[in-house]
Write a protein that holds these residues in place. Structure first.
Motif, PDB file in Angstrom:
ATOM      1  N   THR A  45       0.856  -1.187   0.000  1.00 54.62           N
ATOM      2  CA  THR A  45       0.000   0.000   0.000  1.00 54.62           C
ATOM      3  C   THR A  45       0.891   1.236   0.000  1.00 54.62           C
ATOM      4  O   THR A  45       1.813   1.338   0.809  1.00 54.62           O
ATOM      5  CB  THR A  45      -0.909   0.019   1.248  1.00 54.62           C
ATOM      6  OG1 THR A  45      -1.656  -1.204   1.280  1.00 54.62           O
ATOM      7  CG2 THR A  45      -1.860   1.203   1.226  1.00 54.62           C
TER       8      THR A  45
ATOM      9  N   ARG B  62      -2.015  -1.388  -3.725  1.00 50.63           N
ATOM     10  CA  ARG B  62      -3.159  -0.601  -3.259  1.00 50.63           C
ATOM     11  C   ARG B  62      -2.690   0.830  -3.062  1.00 50.63           C
ATOM     12  O   ARG B  62      -1.557   1.063  -2.662  1.00 50.63           O
ATOM     13  CB  ARG B  62      -3.693  -1.158  -1.946  1.00 50.63           C
ATOM     14  CG  ARG B  62      -4.216  -2.574  -2.109  1.00 50.63           C
ATOM     15  CD  ARG B  62      -5.373  -2.847  -1.193  1.00 50.63           C
ATOM     16  NE  ARG B  62      -6.047  -4.070  -1.572  1.00 50.63           N
ATOM     17  CZ  ARG B  62      -5.851  -5.236  -1.006  1.00 50.63           C
ATOM     18  NH1 ARG B  62      -4.998  -5.353  -0.026  1.00 50.63           N
ATOM     19  NH2 ARG B  62      -6.513  -6.302  -1.405  1.00 50.63           N
TER      20      ARG B  62
ATOM     21  N   ASP C 288      -3.587   4.286  -0.970  1.00 55.35           N
ATOM     22  CA  ASP C 288      -4.333   4.847   0.156  1.00 55.35           C
ATOM     23  C   ASP C 288      -3.671   6.174   0.527  1.00 55.35           C
ATOM     24  O   ASP C 288      -2.634   6.193   1.185  1.00 55.35           O
ATOM     25  CB  ASP C 288      -4.333   3.884   1.343  1.00 55.35           C
ATOM     26  CG  ASP C 288      -5.070   4.417   2.552  1.00 55.35           C
ATOM     27  OD1 ASP C 288      -5.546   5.575   2.522  1.00 55.35           O
ATOM     28  OD2 ASP C 288      -5.169   3.671   3.547  1.00 55.35           O
TER      29      ASP C 288
END
Length: 157
Positions: free
Chosen positions: A85, A115, A117
């Motif tokens: 992430t 990911r 974020d």
């Protein structure tokens, strides 16, 4: 009848009627009942995967996932699943560095899931083999805040 038992029965009937109503509209009453009986045998992982696929509008890939699963199983693939992430999407150079580093660390090929974020501000979070390594700016700031608040008791940090 206890309140909890009554509540469970009521919920069960609501679910059953909703399922039945949808199945009736599609002309598959008995088919859905057969599927429901098998659903009780599903593991939480299967439910979570189906839910993720549903949320991503990817239920059309069920057969492809089955085939990929069988292939991985049949070839005794030892690839390790690694989730990274970051606050912004990784470029090819960073992606390759992370793959190379993680492959050496786990002594196996890696399958990288990326990911994004923005709330982590910067840095990265790596999850591999049930372990989480958090080198995010958000985590570092939280650590600094905690240390400062321990040092200066009574402060409003």
């Amino acid at each position: 009848m206890t309140k909890s038992k009554h509540s469970d029965e009521r919920k069960s009937e609501e679910y059953a009627r909703a399922l039945m109503d949808a199945a009736q509209k599609e002309g598959r009453l008995n088919d859905d009942l057969v599927q429901w009986k098998h659903a009780a045998k599903f593991s939480s992982e299967v439910f979570e995967t189906i839910r993720a696929m549903y949320d991503a509008n990817d239920l059309g890939l069920v057969t492809n996932v089955e085939n990929a699963y069988k292939h991985i199983l049949d070839t005794h693939d030892n690839t390790v699943f690694v989730t990274v992430t970051t606050a912004v999407a990784m470029d090819d150079e960073l992606r390759n560095k992370v793959c190379d580093y993680m492959s050496k660390l786990v002594k196996a090929p890696v399958f990288l899931v990326e990911r994004v974020d923005k709330s982590i501000i910067g840095g990265l979070i790596v999850e591999v083999k049930g372990n989480r390594y958090d080198a995010s700016v958000r985590s570092q700031l939280a650590t600094i805040r905690k240390k400062l608040s321990q040092t200066y008791t009574g402060s409003e940090m």
